[in-house]
Enzyme design. Structure first.
Site, PDB file in Angstrom:
ATOM      1  N   GLU A  33       0.850  -1.201   0.000  1.00  0.00           N
ATOM      2  CA  GLU A  33       0.000   0.000   0.000  1.00  0.00           C
ATOM      3  C   GLU A  33       0.879   1.242   0.000  1.00  0.00           C
ATOM      4  O   GLU A  33       1.751   1.392   0.860  1.00  0.00           O
ATOM      5  CB  GLU A  33      -0.925  -0.007   1.221  1.00  0.00           C
ATOM      6  CG  GLU A  33      -1.723   1.265   1.422  1.00  0.00           C
ATOM      7  CD  GLU A  33      -2.568   1.645   0.209  1.00  0.00           C
ATOM      8  OE1 GLU A  33      -2.450   2.805  -0.231  1.00  0.00           O
ATOM      9  OE2 GLU A  33      -3.319   0.791  -0.301  1.00  0.00           O
ATOM     10  N   GLY A  38      -6.782   0.726   3.935  1.00  0.00           N
ATOM     11  CA  GLY A  38      -8.220   0.971   3.854  1.00  0.00           C
ATOM     12  C   GLY A  38      -8.685   1.539   2.538  1.00  0.00           C
ATOM     13  O   GLY A  38      -9.880   1.520   2.240  1.00  0.00           O
ATOM     14  N   GLY A  39      -7.752   2.060   1.743  1.00  0.00           N
ATOM     15  CA  GLY A  39      -8.121   2.572   0.434  1.00  0.00           C
ATOM     16  C   GLY A  39      -8.985   3.824   0.493  1.00  0.00           C
ATOM     17  O   GLY A  39      -9.118   4.481   1.526  1.00  0.00           O
ATOM     18  N   THR A  40      -9.599   4.141  -0.635  1.00  0.00           N
ATOM     19  CA  THR A  40     -10.420   5.352  -0.745  1.00  0.00           C
ATOM     20  C   THR A  40     -11.580   5.339   0.238  1.00  0.00           C
ATOM     21  O   THR A  40     -11.874   6.352   0.877  1.00  0.00           O
ATOM     22  CB  THR A  40     -10.960   5.495  -2.176  1.00  0.00           C
ATOM     23  OG1 THR A  40      -9.866   5.655  -3.080  1.00  0.00           O
ATOM     24  CG2 THR A  40     -11.886   6.690  -2.303  1.00  0.00           C
ATOM     25  N   CYS A  41     -12.242   4.209   0.394  1.00  0.00           N
ATOM     26  CA  CYS A  41     -13.444   4.134   1.223  1.00  0.00           C
ATOM     27  C   CYS A  41     -13.206   4.659   2.633  1.00  0.00           C
ATOM     28  O   CYS A  41     -13.912   5.544   3.114  1.00  0.00           O
ATOM     29  CB  CYS A  41     -13.945   2.697   1.285  1.00  0.00           C
ATOM     30  SG  CYS A  41     -15.371   2.474   2.387  1.00  0.00           S
ATOM     31  N   HIS A 445     -46.380  -1.407  11.365  1.00  0.00           N
ATOM     32  CA  HIS A 445     -46.821  -0.008  11.335  1.00  0.00           C
ATOM     33  C   HIS A 445     -46.437   0.670  12.648  1.00  0.00           C
ATOM     34  O   HIS A 445     -46.525   0.041  13.713  1.00  0.00           O
ATOM     35  CB  HIS A 445     -48.340   0.041  11.146  1.00  0.00           C
ATOM     36  CG  HIS A 445     -48.911   1.421  11.250  1.00  0.00           C
ATOM     37  ND1 HIS A 445     -48.876   2.317  10.208  1.00  0.00           N
ATOM     38  CD2 HIS A 445     -49.534   2.055  12.284  1.00  0.00           C
ATOM     39  CE1 HIS A 445     -49.446   3.435  10.591  1.00  0.00           C
ATOM     40  NE2 HIS A 445     -49.863   3.309  11.852  1.00  0.00           N
TER      41      HIS A 445
END
Length: 463
Positions: A33, A38-41, A445
């Protein structure tokens, strides 16, 4: 030359899970890396942007407190603290990702830039340290993508922001100009409007989010107009200049020439695959016209033993799809399960503007283009009990169904918590639940999901 069973370039949302899966088989993995685990996210995509959007929503709710019978005094947005909160979440997620990888004795994490030396070897260039030479029988490429910056006169000489640098601001822009009316531009435009900026969004297309149906684009435009976000479409930006602390975009549209000046400029004109500078030309990997790495069903490139996953391989540019790529690749390559395929897989996505815009399957324009017969139904949120109770009445649910099989072909959900509702319909599509079964299903509901009863009751023949 250190030997591994697999080399993975990029610790993003394909690279990390793939490394773990391969390592769990007792195989050695080198995970390279160049920037941050973790990259872009994790670092400048999903996690930080949605954290900031949450801060913007709180500001918006405070501004509307009187609508709910709650009186509040004056309030202000502290941009430094917004950034501080964002940084905390990024550090938390990045730390968790790193710890998860470090638990495996089979995974060696190497920080540096990877460059192919041959179809089986990679050089890792490390800042302040000597280079490393690695070798493996299988090499996986997952470097993701980066912001695409258009060639506009004067832009490179002006202090513009991209989708990463804008999150580092410690002051709220007085007037933010957003170049690009796609998903990224809409998220940031609405976010900073709620922080207190005047916002102008400009796009070359004839409408915002042009990949969506016309009625979706019209409703989003109406929502942005109500929030006093200025949008300009059919605009061709010609020149950017910066003078006396002001940034100006000169443009041409159907009425002639014009210009907009502001304090900050965000360039949100899409992203491009990070396929350059990897040395792919050294080994003859084939690229598409847009720079994506061409792969087959097994995610294998034109070079045997070299694979690519995620954004760089032209997969849908979403974290969950990159993660799914890793799942498919591992099962096909290491488990021999070729029954799993990326062909015709459902592609869900959610744009975290407010209300959320979520999609699964076909929309009307796609169905018409493919000449697929369909019936459609639409249910407006202004008629939803839950939406009325929470005063979140913007948007609608929309569904396409097959007239013969009664199966759901696709859905667009523009509403509060739209992504959650979309996931319900995604599961119905996977489970082949006919739309009329949902119409008569007793759903609790008062929930937002019970509006699916009403939606399916609105299904009728398309025009």
């Amino acid at each position: 030359m250190e030997k591994f069973d697999a080399i993975i370039i990029g610790a993003g949302q394909s690279g990390m899970p793939l490394a773990k899966k391969i390592g769990n088989k007792g195989l050695s993995v080198a995970l390279i890396e160049k920037r941050a685990i973790g990259g872009t996210c994790i670092n400048d995509g999903c996690s930080p942007t949605k954290t900031m959007a949450a801060s913007a929503r709180v500001a918006h709710l405070v501004s509307r407190a009187g609508d709910f019978g709650v009186d509040v005094g004056a309030y202000s947005v502290n941009q430094k603290n917004v950034k501080k909160r964002k940084d905390y979440i990024v550090d938390l997620f990045r730390g968790g990702a790193s710890k998860g990888l470090e638990k495996s004795e089979q995974i060696t994490i190497l920080m540096g830039k990877a460059v192919f030396q041959s179809d089986r070897s990679v050089r890792v260039e490390r800042e302040g340290q000597s280079d490393l030479e690695l070798e493996a029988d299988k090499i996986f490429i997952n470097p993701g993508s980066t912001p695409r910056i258009p060639a506009i006169e004067g832009l490179s000489e002006s202090p513009f922001l991209d989708s990463t640098s804008i999150m580092e601001l410690e002051e709220t822009p007085e007037h933010l100009i957003v170049l690009g009316g796609g998903y990224i531009g809409l998220e940031f435009g609405q976010m900073f409007s709620r922080f207190g900026s005047k916002v102008t969004i400009m796009d070359m297309a004839s409408r915002l989010v042009p990949k969506e149906d016309k009625d979706v684009c019209e409703e989003i435009s109406s929502i942005f107009k109500e929030e006093q976000i200025n949008t300009k479409v059919n605009v061709d930006a010609k020149k950017v200049s910066f003078t006396n602390g002001k940034i100006t975009v000169a443009y041409e549209d159907e009425t002639g020439k014009g210009s907009v000046s502001g304090s900050h400029l965000l360039v949100a004109t899409g992203r491009k695959p990070s396929s350059a500078a990897l040395g792919l030309e050294t080994i003859g990997v084939t690229l598409s016209d847009r720079g994506h790495i061409v792969v087959d069903e097994n995610f294998e490139t034109s070079v045997p033993g070299v694979y690519a996953l995620g954004d760089v391989a032209g997969s849908p540019p979403f974290t969950h799809m990159a993660y799914h790529d890793a799942y498919l690749a591992f099962n096909r390559i290491y488990e021999g399960n070729t029954s799993l395929s990326k062909k015709d897989r459902l592609i869900p996505y959610c744009v975290f503007m407010d209300p959320q815009l979520a999609r699964i399957g076909l929309n009307e324009e796609q169905a018409k283009a493919k000449e697929i017969p369909y019936h459609t139904g639409k249910f407006w949120m202004k008629h939803s009990g839950r939406a009325l109770e929470t005063d979140e009445t913007k948007g609608f649910f929309k569904v396409l169904v097959d007239p013969k099989t009664r199966q759901i072909l696709g859905a667009t959900i523009l509403s509060m918590d739209g992504g959650e509702i979309m996931a319900v319909l995604q599961m119905a599509m996977v489970g082949k639940v006919p739309y009329d079964q949902i119409q008569h299903l007793p759903i609790a509901h008062p929930t937002l999901a019970e509006s699916l009863n009403n939606l399916m009751g609105q299904v009728k023949t398309a025009d």
